[in-house]
Scaffold this motif. Structure first.
Motif, mmCIF file in Angstrom:
data_model
loop_
_atom_site.group_PDB
_atom_site.id
_atom_site.type_symbol
_atom_site.label_atom_id
_atom_site.label_comp_id
_atom_site.label_asym_id
_atom_site.label_seq_id
_atom_site.Cartn_x
_atom_site.Cartn_y
_atom_site.Cartn_z
ATOM 1 N N PRO A 147 99.652 77.944 138.662
ATOM 2 C CA PRO A 147 99.279 76.535 138.832
ATOM 3 C C PRO A 147 99.491 75.744 137.553
ATOM 4 O O PRO A 147 99.253 76.252 136.452
ATOM 5 C CB PRO A 147 97.797 76.614 139.210
ATOM 6 C CG PRO A 147 97.316 77.894 138.618
ATOM 7 C CD PRO A 147 98.490 78.842 138.718
ATOM 8 N N SER A 148 99.917 74.502 137.698
ATOM 9 C CA SER A 148 100.115 73.646 136.528
ATOM 10 C C SER A 148 98.792 73.157 135.959
ATOM 11 O O SER A 148 98.703 72.784 134.799
ATOM 12 C CB SER A 148 100.993 72.451 136.902
ATOM 13 O OG SER A 148 100.410 71.710 137.967
ATOM 14 N N ALA A 149 97.763 73.154 136.799
ATOM 15 C CA ALA A 149 96.422 72.739 136.355
ATOM 16 C C ALA A 149 95.409 73.766 136.866
ATOM 17 O O ALA A 149 94.687 73.505 137.838
ATOM 18 C CB ALA A 149 96.086 71.338 136.864
ATOM 19 N N PRO A 150 95.344 74.956 136.252
ATOM 20 C CA PRO A 150 94.462 76.024 136.762
ATOM 21 C C PRO A 150 92.995 75.644 136.799
ATOM 22 O O PRO A 150 92.238 76.162 137.613
ATOM 23 C CB PRO A 150 94.723 77.175 135.778
ATOM 24 C CG PRO A 150 95.280 76.534 134.549
ATOM 25 C CD PRO A 150 96.059 75.361 135.027
ATOM 26 N N GLN A 151 92.570 74.715 135.923
ATOM 27 C CA GLN A 151 91.166 74.323 135.931
ATOM 28 C C GLN A 151 90.777 73.668 137.251
ATOM 29 O O GLN A 151 89.632 73.799 137.714
ATOM 30 C CB GLN A 151 90.857 73.380 134.749
ATOM 31 C CG GLN A 151 91.450 71.983 134.853
ATOM 32 C CD GLN A 151 92.903 71.923 134.404
ATOM 33 O OE1 GLN A 151 93.534 72.946 134.166
ATOM 34 N NE2 GLN A 151 93.416 70.716 134.272
ATOM 35 N N LEU A 233 97.676 65.118 141.161
ATOM 36 C CA LEU A 233 96.384 64.443 141.257
ATOM 37 C C LEU A 233 96.116 63.634 139.989
ATOM 38 O O LEU A 233 96.228 64.148 138.875
ATOM 39 C CB LEU A 233 95.251 65.460 141.449
ATOM 40 C CG LEU A 233 95.177 66.185 142.795
ATOM 41 C CD1 LEU A 233 93.954 67.097 142.825
ATOM 42 C CD2 LEU A 233 95.116 65.208 143.953
ATOM 43 N N SER A 234 95.743 62.388 140.180
ATOM 44 C CA SER A 234 95.362 61.552 139.045
ATOM 45 C C SER A 234 93.911 61.829 138.678
ATOM 46 O O SER A 234 93.178 62.495 139.429
ATOM 47 C CB SER A 234 95.526 60.070 139.400
ATOM 48 O OG SER A 234 94.627 59.707 140.445
ATOM 49 N N ALA A 235 93.478 61.324 137.532
ATOM 50 C CA ALA A 235 92.082 61.485 137.124
ATOM 51 C C ALA A 235 91.155 60.853 138.153
ATOM 52 O O ALA A 235 90.072 61.394 138.448
ATOM 53 C CB ALA A 235 91.863 60.851 135.748
ATOM 54 N N HIS A 236 91.582 59.738 138.730
ATOM 55 C CA HIS A 236 90.778 59.072 139.760
ATOM 56 C C HIS A 236 90.626 59.969 140.992
ATOM 57 O O HIS A 236 89.536 60.063 141.585
ATOM 58 C CB HIS A 236 91.446 57.751 140.150
ATOM 59 C CG HIS A 236 90.719 57.005 141.227
ATOM 60 N ND1 HIS A 236 90.989 57.191 142.578
ATOM 61 C CD2 HIS A 236 89.718 56.086 141.165
ATOM 62 C CE1 HIS A 236 90.196 56.408 143.294
ATOM 63 N NE2 HIS A 236 89.415 55.731 142.457
#
Length: 266
Positions: A147-151, A233-236
């Motif tokens: 995943p590019s954003a594992p968190q 996914l954006s921060a929003h």
């Protein structure tokens, strides 16, 4: 099971963590003996994602900016949350209540939160391990990669597990028997299948319908898990998903504290 509350007295080990572990071990034994629940929890989430893959044309996926992997993996996680955790726990809570196990446990050292948590731990552990294995399997078999954003995957999975447990306890509150629990669980399961991005990603729905489906209980978990691999996914979007998931969890916990029944419904 009724002996769990008294186990360890006089040994100096009657801490909340120790008591919950003892209850979880007893619950795990009962879970392994229930063949029907075992099959539904362990094997159904492994089979259903295949049907999801065949139901959505690959051309439609590409138009939505998705791949087979980003379709199947979140679906597998969703099925695991629904069958291995949510449905399995409803049956466990109702069965223990009807057998007067919950009532007896409350007469011992275990607190209400400890009882519910200890009962839920085997199902949560099953769902967690299953999701991790599914993630590894999909990454290898479907060439999904890391995943590019594992968190986001970690947060989404933990949020989904907590939400599923809270909703299971709430649904059990309105289930009179273990047989009726199979019926009371259906509305949320069917709604999640259709609207939480499990069988059909929200990216493929009309905007107005997608906006409504974003508010469903398990949508935040599926959105975060899918976003961990798509990276779109954006921060929003992340904050919105977190707030929605936390809101459902808080509301469910409040409802459980108010309406959960510890004795059989007569």
């Amino acid at each position: 099971m009724s002996a769990v509350a008294g186990t360890g007295r006089g040994t100096g080990r009657t801490t909340p963590a120790w008591r919950m572990r003892a209850l979880a071990r007893a619950e795990a034994t009962l879970f392994l003996r229930n063949k029907g629940t075992l099959v539904a929890a362990l094997f159904v989430p492994l089979v259903l994602p295949v049907s999801v893959r065949s139901a959505v044309p690959e051309g439609d996926l590409k138009e939505a900016g998705l791949s087979v992997g980003t379709l199947v993996l979140p679906a597998a996680v969703g099925f695991s949350l629904l069958f291995a955790v949510y449905a399995a726990l409803i049956g466990a809570f109702v069965a223990r209540r009807e057998e007067l196990v919950l009532k007896r446990l409350r007469t011992g050292e275990l607190g209400d939160v400890e009882i519910l948590t200890g009962t839920a731990l085997p199902a949560v552990a099953t769902g967690l391990v299953q999701c991790l294995l599914l993630a590894i399997g999909c990454s290898v078999v479907l060439d999904l990669g890391a995943p590019s954003a594992p968190q986001l995957a970690v947060i989404g999975l933990l949020l989904g597990l907590v939400t599923a447990v809270a909703l299971a306890a709430l649904t059990a509150s309105f289930s009179r028997t273990t047989e009726s629990a199979q019926v009371t669980s259906l509305p949320l399961m069917l709604l999640s299948f259709v609207g939480s991005g499990i069988t059909v990603p929200l990216e493929m729905l009309p905007d107005r319908l997608a906006s409504f489906c974003e508010l469903l209980p398990l949508t935040p978990a599926i959105t975060l898990v899918r976003g961990a691999w798509t990276g779109d996914l954006s921060a929003h979007d992340v904050v919105g998903a977190l707030l929605t998931g936390l809101a459902w969890t808080v509301l469910s916990v409040f409802a459980v504290r108010r309406w959960f029944r510890w004795e059989p419904r007569r």
